[in-house]
Scaffold this active site. Structure first.
Site, PDB file in Angstrom:
ATOM      1  N   ASN A 193      29.042   4.691 -13.481  1.00  0.00           N
ATOM      2  CA  ASN A 193      29.857   3.469 -13.367  1.00  0.00           C
ATOM      3  C   ASN A 193      29.041   2.179 -13.495  1.00  0.00           C
ATOM      4  OD1 ASN A 193      32.328   4.865 -11.073  1.00  0.00           O
ATOM      5  ND2 ASN A 193      32.462   4.573 -13.284  1.00  0.00           N
ATOM      6  N   ASP A 229      41.353   8.317 -10.558  1.00  0.00           N
ATOM      7  CA  ASP A 229      41.280   7.708 -11.895  1.00  0.00           C
ATOM      8  C   ASP A 229      42.598   7.017 -12.224  1.00  0.00           C
ATOM      9  OD1 ASP A 229      40.235   7.006 -14.313  1.00  0.00           O
ATOM     10  OD2 ASP A 229      40.283   9.015 -15.177  1.00  0.00           O
TER      11      ASP A 229
HETATM   12  C1  FPP Z   1      38.844   4.834 -11.753  1.00  0.00           C
HETATM   13  O1  FPP Z   1      39.804   4.029 -12.352  1.00  0.00           O
HETATM   14  C2  FPP Z   1      38.476   4.313 -10.467  1.00  0.00           C
HETATM   15  C3  FPP Z   1      37.218   3.883 -10.139  1.00  0.00           C
HETATM   16  C4  FPP Z   1      36.080   3.920 -11.062  1.00  0.00           C
HETATM   17  C5  FPP Z   1      36.935   3.335  -8.829  1.00  0.00           C
HETATM   18  C6  FPP Z   1      37.641   3.952  -7.666  1.00  0.00           C
HETATM   19  C7  FPP Z   1      37.589   2.980  -6.596  1.00  0.00           C
HETATM   20  C8  FPP Z   1      38.578   2.698  -5.718  1.00  0.00           C
HETATM   21  C9  FPP Z   1      39.834   3.446  -5.633  1.00  0.00           C
HETATM   22  C10 FPP Z   1      38.441   1.576  -4.763  1.00  0.00           C
HETATM   23  C11 FPP Z   1      37.245   1.586  -3.853  1.00  0.00           C
HETATM   24  C12 FPP Z   1      37.134   2.800  -3.015  1.00  0.00           C
HETATM   25  C13 FPP Z   1      36.973   2.837  -1.680  1.00  0.00           C
HETATM   26  C14 FPP Z   1      36.659   4.133  -1.023  1.00  0.00           C
HETATM   27  C15 FPP Z   1      37.101   1.650  -0.843  1.00  0.00           C
HETATM   28  P1  FPP Z   1      39.454   3.350 -13.741  1.00  0.00           P
HETATM   29  O2  FPP Z   1      39.024   1.951 -13.468  1.00  0.00           O
HETATM   30  O3  FPP Z   1      38.464   4.170 -14.492  1.00  0.00           O
HETATM   31  O4  FPP Z   1      40.865   3.386 -14.417  1.00  0.00           O
HETATM   32  P2  FPP Z   1      41.170   3.482 -15.977  1.00  0.00           P
HETATM   33  O5  FPP Z   1      40.599   4.786 -16.462  1.00  0.00           O
HETATM   34  O6  FPP Z   1      42.671   3.445 -16.007  1.00  0.00           O
HETATM   35  O7  FPP Z   1      40.541   2.276 -16.612  1.00  0.00           O
END
Ligand code: FPP
Length: 243
Positions: A71, A23
């Site tokens: 998501n 996250d």
């Molecule tokens: C949360 O950060 C992250 C996600 C919803 C996506 C995670 C994906 C990756 C790390 C990249 C793709 C993965 C692979 C395995 C290739 P957020 O966007 O919710 O952050 P925030 O809460 O700060 O907005």
């Protein structure tokens, strides 16, 4: 790759199975006045270094929450960007995973993803199916409640058909129905970015896991951060309800 930060000697108590709620990509990007997509891109770099570090440390299974069943509520552009990154990751890193004998797994209903992504995932799974090394499980369109509902439906169907005594359904029977049935028990569940909730991730499997919430935003989580998490795990006293 931050190889220098990977500890050479395994810590005394090593978790067999570590899961991470990655996250903070969006906040990482916002802090740099960058588009959210850049945060996700930096997040993939963290995936790369943490999976390498986990292997180097001898962790048997690493499960990463990359896309939750919730998501889909994000803007289409962001979802499209995440799909692109997933494809890039598979294209760039599959050869290394094959070479390193990694068993790739996917938790969740990834078949709802675009056709080309599904095809790439299927190919990656097929090419690592005979591997015998550490497990890298990626949760894609995963939700723990849906996983438990599917398990309940499967057991109920067998009971209704007379093939299973309802009173014989125990924790092991439920475990066996879960997508994690052949992974080691979950020892350590980490969430980055300071949020302190499980967000529908591995709810059953986390029953006796140690939970670790760290302030680090996911793109900044590296080999050293993983080593610190493992060290913190080693200091915990696990009692499983006993004294
Ligand atoms: C949360 O950060 C992250 C996600 C919803 C996506 C995670 C994906 C990756 C790390 C990249 C793709 C993965 C692979 C395995 C290739 P957020 O966007 O919710 O952050 P925030 O809460 O700060 O907005």
């Amino acid at each position: 790759m931050a190889t220098a930060a990977i500890p050479q000697a395994a810590p005394a108590v090593l978790p067999r199975h570590v899961a991470i709620i990655m996250d903070g990509n969006g906040r990482w990007a916002a802090a740099r006045r960058l588009p959210r997509a850049m945060g996700h891109r930096a997040g993939v770099e963290a995936v790369r270094s943490v999976t390498r570090a986990a292997r180097a440390m001898g962790i048997e299974a690493l499960t990463l929450y990359a896309f939750s069943s919730e998501n889909w509520r994000r803007p289409a552009e962001e979802i499209g960007g995440l799909m692109k990154l997933l494809k890039l990751f598979i294209r760039n890193d599959l050869a290394e995973l094959v070479r390193e004998d990694v068993r790739l797994r996917v938790l969740g209903d990834y078949r709802r993803f675009p056709e080309d992504v599904v095809a790439l995932i299927d190919d990656a799974l097929a090419r690592t199916v005979d591997n015998r090394g550490p497990i890298l499980a990626i949760a894609l369109n995963y939700g723990a409640q849906a996983e438990l509902v599917a398990a309940a439906q499967s057991l109920a169907a067998r009971a209704a058909a007379g093939a299973l005594d309802p009173m014989a359904i125990d924790a092991e029977a439920i475990d066996a129905e879960l997508e994690t049935h052949d992974l080691p028990p979950l020892d350590l569940l980490i969430r980055t970015s300071g949020e302190q909730r499980l967000s529908n991730f591995l709810l059953w499997q986390a029953a006796y896991a140690e939970l670790l919430f760290v302030d680090t935003l996911w793109p900044d989580f590296d080999a050293e951060a993983l080593a610190a998490a493992v060290e913190a795990f080693g200091r915990r006293q696990r009692r499983y309800g006993g004294l």
